[in-house]
Write a protein that holds these residues in place. Structure first.
Motif, PDB file in Angstrom:
ATOM      1  N   UNK A  26       0.853  -1.189   0.000  1.00  0.00           N
ATOM      2  CA  UNK A  26       0.000   0.000   0.000  1.00  0.00           C
ATOM      3  C   UNK A  26       0.888   1.237   0.000  1.00  0.00           C
ATOM      4  N   UNK A  27       0.384   2.295  -0.642  1.00  0.00           N
ATOM      5  CA  UNK A  27       1.080   3.582  -0.714  1.00  0.00           C
ATOM      6  C   UNK A  27       0.360   4.550   0.221  1.00  0.00           C
ATOM      7  N   UNK A  28       1.138   5.276   1.012  1.00  0.00           N
ATOM      8  CA  UNK A  28       0.558   5.981   2.143  1.00  0.00           C
ATOM      9  C   UNK A  28       1.051   7.422   2.236  1.00  0.00           C
ATOM     10  N   UNK A  29       0.146   8.303   2.716  1.00  0.00           N
ATOM     11  CA  UNK A  29       0.517   9.684   3.056  1.00  0.00           C
ATOM     12  C   UNK A  29       0.249   9.885   4.542  1.00  0.00           C
ATOM     13  N   UNK A  30       1.275  10.343   5.271  1.00  0.00           N
ATOM     14  CA  UNK A  30       1.146  10.503   6.720  1.00  0.00           C
ATOM     15  C   UNK A  30       0.276  11.714   7.060  1.00  0.00           C
ATOM     16  N   UNK A  31      -0.720  11.496   7.944  1.00  0.00           N
ATOM     17  CA  UNK A  31      -1.637  12.572   8.324  1.00  0.00           C
ATOM     18  C   UNK A  31      -1.621  12.864   9.832  1.00  0.00           C
ATOM     19  N   UNK A  32      -1.038  11.984  10.639  1.00  0.00           N
ATOM     20  CA  UNK A  32      -0.919  12.215  12.083  1.00  0.00           C
ATOM     21  C   UNK A  32       0.377  11.585  12.571  1.00  0.00           C
ATOM     22  N   UNK A  33       0.989  12.176  13.618  1.00  0.00           N
ATOM     23  CA  UNK A  33       2.188  11.598  14.226  1.00  0.00           C
ATOM     24  C   UNK A  33       2.229  11.941  15.703  1.00  0.00           C
ATOM     25  N   UNK A  34       2.493  10.928  16.507  1.00  0.00           N
ATOM     26  CA  UNK A  34       2.766  11.115  17.930  1.00  0.00           C
ATOM     27  C   UNK A  34       4.099  10.438  18.238  1.00  0.00           C
ATOM     28  N   UNK A  35       4.864  11.033  19.141  1.00  0.00           N
ATOM     29  CA  UNK A  35       6.154  10.454  19.474  1.00  0.00           C
ATOM     30  C   UNK A  35       7.181  10.718  18.383  1.00  0.00           C
ATOM     31  N   UNK A  36       8.346  10.060  18.505  1.00  0.00           N
ATOM     32  CA  UNK A  36       9.439  10.363  17.581  1.00  0.00           C
ATOM     33  C   UNK A  36      10.344   9.159  17.395  1.00  0.00           C
ATOM     34  N   UNK A  37      10.644   8.871  16.139  1.00  0.00           N
ATOM     35  CA  UNK A  37      11.710   7.961  15.734  1.00  0.00           C
ATOM     36  C   UNK A  37      12.714   8.802  14.953  1.00  0.00           C
ATOM     37  N   UNK A  38      13.978   8.753  15.315  1.00  0.00           N
ATOM     38  CA  UNK A  38      14.972   9.648  14.745  1.00  0.00           C
ATOM     39  C   UNK A  38      14.965   9.634  13.216  1.00  0.00           C
ATOM     40  N   UNK A  39      14.902   8.441  12.612  1.00  0.00           N
ATOM     41  CA  UNK A  39      15.015   8.341  11.164  1.00  0.00           C
ATOM     42  C   UNK A  39      13.831   8.966  10.432  1.00  0.00           C
ATOM     43  N   UNK A  40      12.707   9.145  11.118  1.00  0.00           N
ATOM     44  CA  UNK A  40      11.507   9.704  10.481  1.00  0.00           C
ATOM     45  C   UNK A  40      11.161  11.098  11.001  1.00  0.00           C
ATOM     46  N   UNK A  41      12.082  11.692  11.757  1.00  0.00           N
ATOM     47  CA  UNK A  41      11.786  12.971  12.407  1.00  0.00           C
ATOM     48  C   UNK A  41      11.494  14.086  11.414  1.00  0.00           C
ATOM     49  N   UNK A  42      12.069  14.022  10.222  1.00  0.00           N
ATOM     50  CA  UNK A  42      11.888  15.081   9.233  1.00  0.00           C
ATOM     51  C   UNK A  42      10.768  14.781   8.242  1.00  0.00           C
ATOM     52  N   UNK A  43      10.105  13.654   8.393  1.00  0.00           N
ATOM     53  CA  UNK A  43       9.027  13.304   7.460  1.00  0.00           C
ATOM     54  C   UNK A  43       7.868  14.287   7.598  1.00  0.00           C
ATOM     55  N   UNK A  44       7.234  14.605   6.484  1.00  0.00           N
ATOM     56  CA  UNK A  44       6.158  15.596   6.455  1.00  0.00           C
ATOM     57  C   UNK A  44       4.845  15.000   6.932  1.00  0.00           C
ATOM     58  N   UNK A  45       4.141  15.751   7.779  1.00  0.00           N
ATOM     59  CA  UNK A  45       2.772  15.400   8.165  1.00  0.00           C
ATOM     60  C   UNK A  45       1.843  16.254   7.301  1.00  0.00           C
ATOM     61  N   UNK A  46       1.097  15.616   6.405  1.00  0.00           N
ATOM     62  CA  UNK A  46       0.203  16.318   5.494  1.00  0.00           C
ATOM     63  C   UNK A  46      -1.184  16.463   6.121  1.00  0.00           C
ATOM     64  N   UNK A  47      -1.922  17.452   5.682  1.00  0.00           N
ATOM     65  CA  UNK A  47      -3.327  17.513   6.038  1.00  0.00           C
ATOM     66  C   UNK A  47      -4.085  16.435   5.281  1.00  0.00           C
ATOM     67  N   UNK A  48      -5.117  15.894   5.907  1.00  0.00           N
ATOM     68  CA  UNK A  48      -5.883  14.836   5.256  1.00  0.00           C
ATOM     69  C   UNK A  48      -6.654  15.399   4.065  1.00  0.00           C
ATOM     70  N   UNK A  49      -6.598  14.712   2.931  1.00  0.00           N
ATOM     71  CA  UNK A  49      -7.324  15.147   1.747  1.00  0.00           C
ATOM     72  C   UNK A  49      -8.530  14.257   1.463  1.00  0.00           C
ATOM     73  N   UNK A  50      -8.572  13.078   2.087  1.00  0.00           N
ATOM     74  CA  UNK A  50      -9.716  12.186   1.906  1.00  0.00           C
ATOM     75  C   UNK A  50     -10.675  12.338   3.078  1.00  0.00           C
ATOM     76  N   UNK A  51     -11.851  11.757   2.934  1.00  0.00           N
ATOM     77  CA  UNK A  51     -12.867  11.820   3.984  1.00  0.00           C
ATOM     78  C   UNK A  51     -12.438  10.994   5.195  1.00  0.00           C
TER      79      UNK A  51
END
Length: 238
Positions: free
Chosen positions: A96-121
């Motif tokens: 599956x291909x995914x767009x991140x819309x929420x994040x809690x906590x932190x993993x160093x390798x993903x700290x700079x990943x973008x949190x997008x606003x949700x575009x789907x319902x």
């Protein structure tokens, strides 16, 4: 004239695939082979596990394959990877291909990943992924509080698919697909104990009292597309 900002194009992907047992260690511990893959920001290979089964049951561990969780600079980088010899074993599985819309906590390798606003319902299918780096001294506490949560997720009426995964000795992941984002929120908060249970809420309170992990993050995603996974998922193309 104000220029339109350049929006990030990054995308996550999650893959499940079979491969010969003797190949598994090379994927689990041979990360160097993927360092030169174009556009790959971070990857995690793990062994999948069924939820709710005893820790010492062979049925719990799916040692006939692996899962891959990855962050890509662009979807085109993912497309090129899936056409390359490096993805040979993955081509017979699903992803599956995914767009991140929420994040809690932190993993160093993903700290700079973008949190997008949700575009789907929000009433559409949503995926939740948790990554944890366990403190080995907390293994018994983690097991005690985590096992009831496994059963809660496994039996929740809003869940479409759920399993865990691990890479020895301390890396853990959970992957779950939910009918709606509201179902995830209700399960996490235990809004209706008869339907949602309260095990997750209690485990999070215990983690806050004394953390099981030295790194931990929970991520939510909307689904952009995929291949080979038939769950009646409401997906959309990028």
């Amino acid at each position: 004239m104000t220029k339109n900002p350049i929006l990030p194009q990054e995308i996550f992907s999650f893959h499940s695939f079979g491969l010969p047992f003797y190949q598994i260690p090379f994927y689990l511990f041979g990360k160097r082979r993927y360092k030169k893959v174009k556009g790959l920001v971070h990857s995690e290979f793990l062994i999948p596990m069924s939820l709710g089964l005893p820790l010492f049951s062979w049925k719990r561990y799916k040692i006939s394959g692996l899962v891959l969780f990855a962050l890509w600079q662009t979807e085109e980088d993912l497309n090129q990877f899936l056409l390359s010899k490096e993805s040979k074993w993955m081509q017979s599985g699903w992803h599956v291909r995914l767009r991140m819309i929420r994040r809690w906590g932190k993993i160093l390798e993903l700290a700079e990943a973008t949190v997008f606003g949700r575009t789907s319902n929000p009433d559409q299918t949503t995926i939740s992924i948790t990554l944890a780096r366990l403190k080995l001294t907390e293994l018994l506490r983690f097991t005690k509080w985590g096992k009831p949560v496994e059963s809660q997720v496994k039996n929740h009426p809003g869940k479409q698919m759920a399993f865990a995964a691990f890479r020895p000795p301390r890396h853990f992941l959970t992957f779950s697909i939910w009918k709606t984002e509201t179902d995830i929120v209700q399960m996490v908060n235990g809004n209706d104990p008869r339907k949602d249970g309260i095990e997750h809420r209690e485990a999070m309170a215990e983690r806050k009292r004394k953390d099981f992990h030295f790194e931990f993050t929970t991520l939510r995603f909307e689904i952009l597309g995929g291949n080979g996974l038939e769950l009646g998922i409401n997906s959309k193309s990028v």
